[in-house]
Design a protein around this motif. Structure first.
Motif, PDB file in Angstrom:
ATOM      1  N   GLU A 185       0.842  -1.198   0.000  1.00 46.34           N
ATOM      2  CA  GLU A 185       0.000   0.000   0.000  1.00 46.34           C
ATOM      3  C   GLU A 185       0.874   1.245   0.000  1.00 46.34           C
ATOM      4  OE1 GLU A 185      -3.360   2.292   2.737  1.00 46.34           O
ATOM      5  OE2 GLU A 185      -2.804   0.215   3.204  1.00 46.34           O
TER       6      GLU A 185
ATOM      7  N   ARG B 238      -6.529   1.821  10.717  1.00 46.79           N
ATOM      8  CA  ARG B 238      -6.697   0.624   9.881  1.00 46.79           C
ATOM      9  C   ARG B 238      -5.419  -0.199   9.847  1.00 46.79           C
ATOM     10  NH1 ARG B 238      -5.354   0.360   4.829  1.00 46.79           N
ATOM     11  NH2 ARG B 238      -5.532   2.608   4.433  1.00 46.79           N
ATOM     12  N   LEU B 239      -4.278   0.446   9.712  1.00 43.01           N
ATOM     13  CA  LEU B 239      -3.012  -0.275   9.678  1.00 43.01           C
ATOM     14  C   LEU B 239      -2.725  -0.940  11.021  1.00 43.01           C
ATOM     15  CD1 LEU B 239      -0.763   2.259   7.709  1.00 43.01           C
ATOM     16  CD2 LEU B 239      -1.707   0.111   6.861  1.00 43.01           C
ATOM     17  N   ARG B 240      -3.109  -0.273  12.110  1.00 39.99           N
ATOM     18  CA  ARG B 240      -2.842  -0.824  13.432  1.00 39.99           C
ATOM     19  C   ARG B 240      -3.595  -2.140  13.644  1.00 39.99           C
ATOM     20  NH1 ARG B 240      -4.748   2.973  16.233  1.00 39.99           N
ATOM     21  NH2 ARG B 240      -3.059   4.445  15.955  1.00 39.99           N
ATOM     22  N   GLU B 241      -4.716  -2.320  12.942  1.00 44.45           N
ATOM     23  CA  GLU B 241      -5.445  -3.584  13.036  1.00 44.45           C
ATOM     24  C   GLU B 241      -4.627  -4.750  12.481  1.00 44.45           C
ATOM     25  OE1 GLU B 241      -9.118  -2.981  11.035  1.00 44.45           O
ATOM     26  OE2 GLU B 241      -9.972  -1.680  12.601  1.00 44.45           O
ATOM     27  N   GLN B 242      -3.691  -4.449  11.569  1.00 44.79           N
ATOM     28  CA  GLN B 242      -2.827  -5.488  11.011  1.00 44.79           C
ATOM     29  C   GLN B 242      -1.686  -5.825  11.966  1.00 44.79           C
ATOM     30  OE1 GLN B 242      -1.512  -4.414   7.024  1.00 44.79           O
ATOM     31  NE2 GLN B 242      -3.359  -3.191   6.700  1.00 44.79           N
ATOM     32  N   GLY B 243      -1.344  -4.887  12.822  1.00 43.07           N
ATOM     33  CA  GLY B 243      -0.245  -5.096  13.754  1.00 43.07           C
ATOM     34  C   GLY B 243       0.422  -3.778  14.077  1.00 43.07           C
TER      35      GLY B 243
ATOM     36  N   VAL C  29       3.924  -2.411  10.365  1.00 42.75           N
ATOM     37  CA  VAL C  29       3.412  -2.882   9.063  1.00 42.75           C
ATOM     38  C   VAL C  29       4.278  -2.303   7.949  1.00 42.75           C
ATOM     39  CG1 VAL C  29       1.037  -3.168   9.860  1.00 42.75           C
ATOM     40  CG2 VAL C  29       1.769  -0.966   8.953  1.00 42.75           C
TER      41      VAL C  29
ATOM     42  N   TRP D 118       9.096  -0.075   6.808  1.00 41.14           N
ATOM     43  CA  TRP D 118       8.380  -0.578   7.978  1.00 41.14           C
ATOM     44  C   TRP D 118       7.839   0.637   8.729  1.00 41.14           C
ATOM     45  CZ3 TRP D 118       6.997  -5.425   8.472  1.00 41.14           C
ATOM     46  CH2 TRP D 118       7.780  -6.442   7.921  1.00 41.14           C
TER      47      TRP D 118
END
Length: 414
Positions: free
Chosen positions: A17, A33-38, A41, A51
């Motif tokens: 992205e 939204r990105l924090r939901e991935q970890g 990211v 990163w």
């Protein structure tokens, strides 16, 4: 490493992205939204895979990790390794002005970073800053007096830009009359096309050199005179480092402070309950300024770092030569750091927030910036019974830039 050199080579990570103009207008939904991935990211900034650290604990750890370095030579070698080439295309030999712009504190690692920061740090101690508070209040009063007959003001142009410029000119000992030109050139560095950079850098360096010569001839009780002595007498500062230090103090000192003020006041305008709390209890103003920095972090992306060795962070392995950017603004909105982080709350704790950075690159001018923001908020409350946005909040725009820079903040006052 030049942007042109990077763009001429194809980087891996095209499927990641890319964070583009919409992200800079409002990064916080993207961070959530990105924090939901970890908490860590991988994304792209332009062609470069990075990163992105979006968790609070991970961001605080990364900002203090000596394995994540900012040395520009190391970053260039890492870019070459990333692309599988021995070295990046050789750029033209840098001019004095270009070298000045790339040799500042934010791009340095120990031991040079500690040596240079130590030379200027004593001017920004809390004791020295508090001694300037009365003068800051005087400048704020003069700026508001100049627009006293207006029912609508543009807070950035009328107050938030000229205030830190004046304060820093007096601290450094440079002519206030030169600041319009300095501001024009500093803005050109950020927003002019790349082919203009060499010319602009040269003009900026020449301007700062005139200030150096002025204080060489007419030393005084100011920071620039001390830096000139450190170069001329003590020999602990090169000319490049001297000019770079002055440039950084002026440019990094006024922009973040201006937008700490504007972002904070904008936040108050859309949280009228918090404005009412400040009206009822002025003792909350210092806490409110820290909350401004947490809630809408001006420098919400720290400068690029590169891993000098493998680093485990947030459940991922960052390989040697990988690029890392800490999203301080994301960390400040991490629910693991504070409950209801997307709400401005001037009574909630802001302990150890990342709004002014962390580690060796924690903002040198934090105390001075906060004193100025406190003075502006107090003056607004003292002078006006009515303070409101002159346009709908949704019409306010930010510059496409890795910091939260409002284009303008028009206020209706009375």
């Amino acid at each position: 490493m030049t942007q042109t050199a990077v763009e001429e080579l194809e980087l891996p990570g095209a499927d990641l992205e890319e964070l583009g103009p919409d992200f800079y207008q409002d990064p916080y939904p993207v961070y959530a939204r990105l924090r939901e991935q970890g908490p860590v990211v991988k994304v792209r900034f332009g062609p470069t895979p990075v990163w992105l650290v979006v968790g609070y604990a991970e961001g605080r750890s990364a900002l203090a990790d000596p394995r994540l370095v900012k040395d520009q030579g190391r970053i260039a070698r890492a870019a070459a390794a990333l692309m599988g080439v021995e070295a990046l295309p050789e750029p033209e030999e840098q001019t004095f002005g270009e070298r000045v712009l790339t040799s500042h504190l934010l791009s340095m690692d120990p031991p040079d970073h500690g040596r240079l920061r130590g030379l200027v740090g004593k001017a920004f101690t809390n004791r020295k800053v508090q001694a300037r508070r009365a003068r800051v209040n005087e400048v704020v009063a003069e700026l508001f007096d100049a627009v006293a007959d207006k029912s609508e003001i543009e807070l950035l142009a009328d107050v938030a830009y000229p205030l830190p410029i004046t304060v820093l000119c007096e601290l450094l000992g440079v002519p206030v009359g030169d600041q319009a030109e300095f501001t024009r050139l500093a803005n050109a560095l950020n927003f002019e096309p790349p082919e203009r950079m060499r010319e602009v850098a040269g003009e900026l360096a020449e301007l700062v050199l005139t200030w150096v010569e002025l204080r060489r001839r007419e030393p005084g009780d100011n920071l620039l005179s001390e830096l000139v002595r450190a170069h001329d007498v003590d020999g602990v500062l090169s000319l490049e480092e001297l000019v770079s230090m002055v440039f950084q103090i002026q440019s990094a000192g006024f922009g973040p402070t201006s937008h700490l003020i504007s972002n904070g006041v904008r936040a108050l305008m859309v949280h009228p309950d918090q404005l009412a709390l400040l009206r009822a209890d002025r003792s909350l103003i210092p806490a409110a300024v820290d909350e401004f920095a947490r809630f809408d972090t001006t420098v919400h992306l720290a400068m690029l770092s590169v891993a000098a060795e493998p680093v485990e962070l947030g459940g991922v392995l960052i390989e040697e030569n990988d690029f890392v950017v800490v999203a301080t603004g994301a960390g400040n909105r991490d629910p693991k750091y504070r409950a209801n982080p997307d709400v401005l709350d001037i009574r909630a704790s802001t302990a150890a927030h990342l709004g002014f950075g962390h580690g060796i690159h924690h903002c040198l001018g934090t105390a001075l910036g906060k004193v100025q923001a406190e003075a502006v908020v107090a003056a607004l409350l003292d002078r006006y019974e009515t303070i409101e946005l002159a346009v709908p909040a949704g019409e306010l725009t930010h510059k496409v830039f890795p910091a939260r820079l409002l284009d303008a903040l028009p206020l209706r006052v009375g």
